[in-house]
Motif scaffolding. Structure first.
Motif, PDB file in Angstrom:
ATOM      1  N   GLY A  62      48.201 -11.960  35.744  1.00 18.19           N
ATOM      2  CA  GLY A  62      49.234 -11.286  34.520  1.00 18.19           C
ATOM      3  C   GLY A  62      48.733 -11.661  33.430  1.00 18.19           C
ATOM      4  N   GLU A  63      47.995 -12.712  32.993  1.00 17.54           N
ATOM      5  CA  GLU A  63      47.644 -13.072  31.535  1.00 17.54           C
ATOM      6  C   GLU A  63      46.786 -12.338  31.088  1.00 17.54           C
ATOM      7  OE1 GLU A  63      47.381 -17.261  33.605  1.00 17.54           O
ATOM      8  OE2 GLU A  63      47.255 -15.165  34.331  1.00 17.54           O
ATOM      9  N   THR A  64      47.012 -11.871  29.834  1.00 16.37           N
ATOM     10  CA  THR A  64      46.258 -10.803  28.926  1.00 16.37           C
ATOM     11  C   THR A  64      44.591 -11.650  28.453  1.00 16.37           C
ATOM     12  OG1 THR A  64      48.090  -9.792  28.049  1.00 16.37           O
ATOM     13  CG2 THR A  64      46.100  -9.527  26.549  1.00 16.37           C
ATOM     14  N   VAL A  65      43.611 -10.944  28.729  1.00 19.78           N
ATOM     15  CA  VAL A  65      42.471 -11.305  28.185  1.00 19.78           C
ATOM     16  C   VAL A  65      42.007 -10.482  27.065  1.00 19.78           C
ATOM     17  CG1 VAL A  65      41.883 -12.264  30.437  1.00 19.78           C
ATOM     18  CG2 VAL A  65      41.008 -10.076  29.980  1.00 19.78           C
ATOM     19  N   LYS A  94      51.565  -6.468  38.551  1.00 21.36           N
ATOM     20  CA  LYS A  94      51.767  -6.322  39.901  1.00 21.36           C
ATOM     21  C   LYS A  94      52.823  -5.012  40.227  1.00 21.36           C
ATOM     22  CE  LYS A  94      51.888  -8.305  44.187  1.00 21.36           C
ATOM     23  NZ  LYS A  94      52.204  -7.244  44.960  1.00 21.36           N
ATOM     24  N   VAL A  95      52.244  -4.259  41.097  1.00 19.05           N
ATOM     25  CA  VAL A  95      53.236  -3.005  41.469  1.00 19.05           C
ATOM     26  C   VAL A  95      53.262  -2.825  42.935  1.00 19.05           C
ATOM     27  CG1 VAL A  95      52.367  -1.940  39.359  1.00 19.05           C
ATOM     28  CG2 VAL A  95      51.084  -1.715  41.377  1.00 19.05           C
ATOM     29  N   GLU A 116      38.335 -21.169  41.981  1.00 18.37           N
ATOM     30  CA  GLU A 116      39.445 -22.122  42.010  1.00 18.37           C
ATOM     31  C   GLU A 116      40.568 -21.736  42.450  1.00 18.37           C
ATOM     32  OE1 GLU A 116      38.994 -24.116  38.279  1.00 18.37           O
ATOM     33  OE2 GLU A 116      37.128 -25.009  38.880  1.00 18.37           O
ATOM     34  N   LYS A 117      40.640 -20.992  43.698  1.00 11.47           N
ATOM     35  CA  LYS A 117      42.011 -20.370  44.107  1.00 11.47           C
ATOM     36  C   LYS A 117      42.770 -19.240  43.353  1.00 11.47           C
ATOM     37  CE  LYS A 117      42.753 -24.526  46.709  1.00 11.47           C
ATOM     38  NZ  LYS A 117      43.901 -25.892  47.005  1.00 11.47           N
ATOM     39  N   GLN A 118      41.958 -19.046  42.346  1.00 11.28           N
ATOM     40  CA  GLN A 118      42.514 -17.840  41.616  1.00 11.28           C
ATOM     41  C   GLN A 118      41.944 -16.583  41.643  1.00 11.28           C
ATOM     42  OE1 GLN A 118      43.548 -18.979  37.459  1.00 11.28           O
ATOM     43  NE2 GLN A 118      44.560 -16.878  37.119  1.00 11.28           N
ATOM     44  N   LEU A 137      45.496  -2.456  36.602  1.00  8.71           N
ATOM     45  CA  LEU A 137      44.935  -2.671  35.560  1.00  8.71           C
ATOM     46  C   LEU A 137      45.471  -2.033  34.249  1.00  8.71           C
ATOM     47  CD1 LEU A 137      42.631  -4.003  33.978  1.00  8.71           C
ATOM     48  CD2 LEU A 137      41.121  -1.841  34.234  1.00  8.71           C
ATOM     49  N   GLU A 138      45.932  -2.587  33.293  1.00  7.49           N
ATOM     50  CA  GLU A 138      46.357  -2.178  32.017  1.00  7.49           C
ATOM     51  C   GLU A 138      45.620  -2.473  30.838  1.00  7.49           C
ATOM     52  OE1 GLU A 138      51.161  -1.703  32.959  1.00  7.49           O
ATOM     53  OE2 GLU A 138      50.675  -3.622  31.717  1.00  7.49           O
TER      54      GLU A 138
END
Length: 258
Positions: free
Chosen positions: A140-143, A154-155, A117-119, A164-165
């Motif tokens: 950027g949302e935390t799961v 983003k870097v 869905e475009k993400q 990935l953090e």
């Protein structure tokens, strides 16, 4: 050639007629992490083969072995696209949190980017005990999963445009970097990973060509086997025992079916 789709379902324990959608990915990733171990035995035993769909199907789904990132994420990638999902492979560079630097081997990590869905989301089943177990959005949302908290940052670096953090459950109190990856270089030809396999097998700084390492997640933690120890995390409690060669072979069979 054997049918990858049905063999993959059998290997991870899902029904042959279950519809695979974005919404079922959490379950797929958990089942994959618990049933297909991350392991380097072919590297250690000098029994590698060319990276092809057929060879990986035979290794992981017919012979029921595990593999490293370029094998595990490639076989998952083939399964996802065969079930109609929009996935691509990308390469990344693993971060060494002990020495606070990216490893010298270059872009030897392989992971998956999936568009829904475009993400765009990161999907990874080849990062040892550090698996997100859920798609992680590049926005950027935390799961949060049974294995901890994960997010994408983003870097702008020589190693890629995202990283990935993670904050692993029961293990990390602060965020740490897992790896950087480049979302602009999408890969659909797994033969490119023969280069990665050669580096992993031959480079003097490779951590996978010296001693056996086998690990997989469990419903309440993870287990890790080396030639000298067996480590188990169970609901936040760590147990580690020293082992000898006969015990190694017994534990390899008992806990990993290898």
């Amino acid at each position: 050639m054997d049918d990858l789709n049905s063999l993959f379902r059998k290997r991870i324990g899902i029904s042959a007629n279950e519809e695979i959608t974005f919404e079922t990915l959490n379950y797929i990733l958990e089942q994959t992490a618990q049933n297909i171990p991350f392991e380097n035995l072919c590297i250690i035993n000098n029994k590698t083969n060319d990276i092809t769909r057929e060879n990986m199907t035979n290794k992981i789904l017919v012979k029921n072995e595990g593999g490293l990132c370029y094998e595990l994420n490639s076989i998952l990638y083939f399964f996802l696209i065969e079930n109609g999902l929009n996935a691509h492979l990308v390469r990344g560079v693993v971060y060494d949190n002990v020495h606070h630097e990216y490893v010298a081997l270059g872009r030897t990590h392989v992971t998956i980017l999936l568009t829904h869905e475009k993400q765009t989301f990161l999907v990874d089943t080849g990062f040892g005990g550090n698996l997100p177990l859920k798609p992680v959005p590049l926005s950027g949302e935390t799961v949060t999963s049974n294995n901890g908290k994960f997010r994408i940052k983003k870097v702008d670096s020589e190693h890629g445009d995202y990283c990935l953090e993670m904050k692993l459950k029961h293990k990390d109190t602060d965020w740490k970097i897992g790896y950087a990856f480049d979302s602009r270089e999408l890969i659909n030809d797994v033969s490119q990973f023969n280069e990665i396999q050669t580096i992993i097998a031959e480079h003097p700084k490779s951590s996978f060509n010296k001693n056996p390492l086998i690990t997989r997640l469990t419903p309440d933690g993870n287990i890790t086997l080396t030639n000298s120890s067996f480590t188990e995390w169970h609901n936040g409690t760590l147990t580690k025992v020293e082992i000898d060669d006969p015990a190694f072979k017994d534990l390899l069979k008992k806990h990993f079916g290898l």
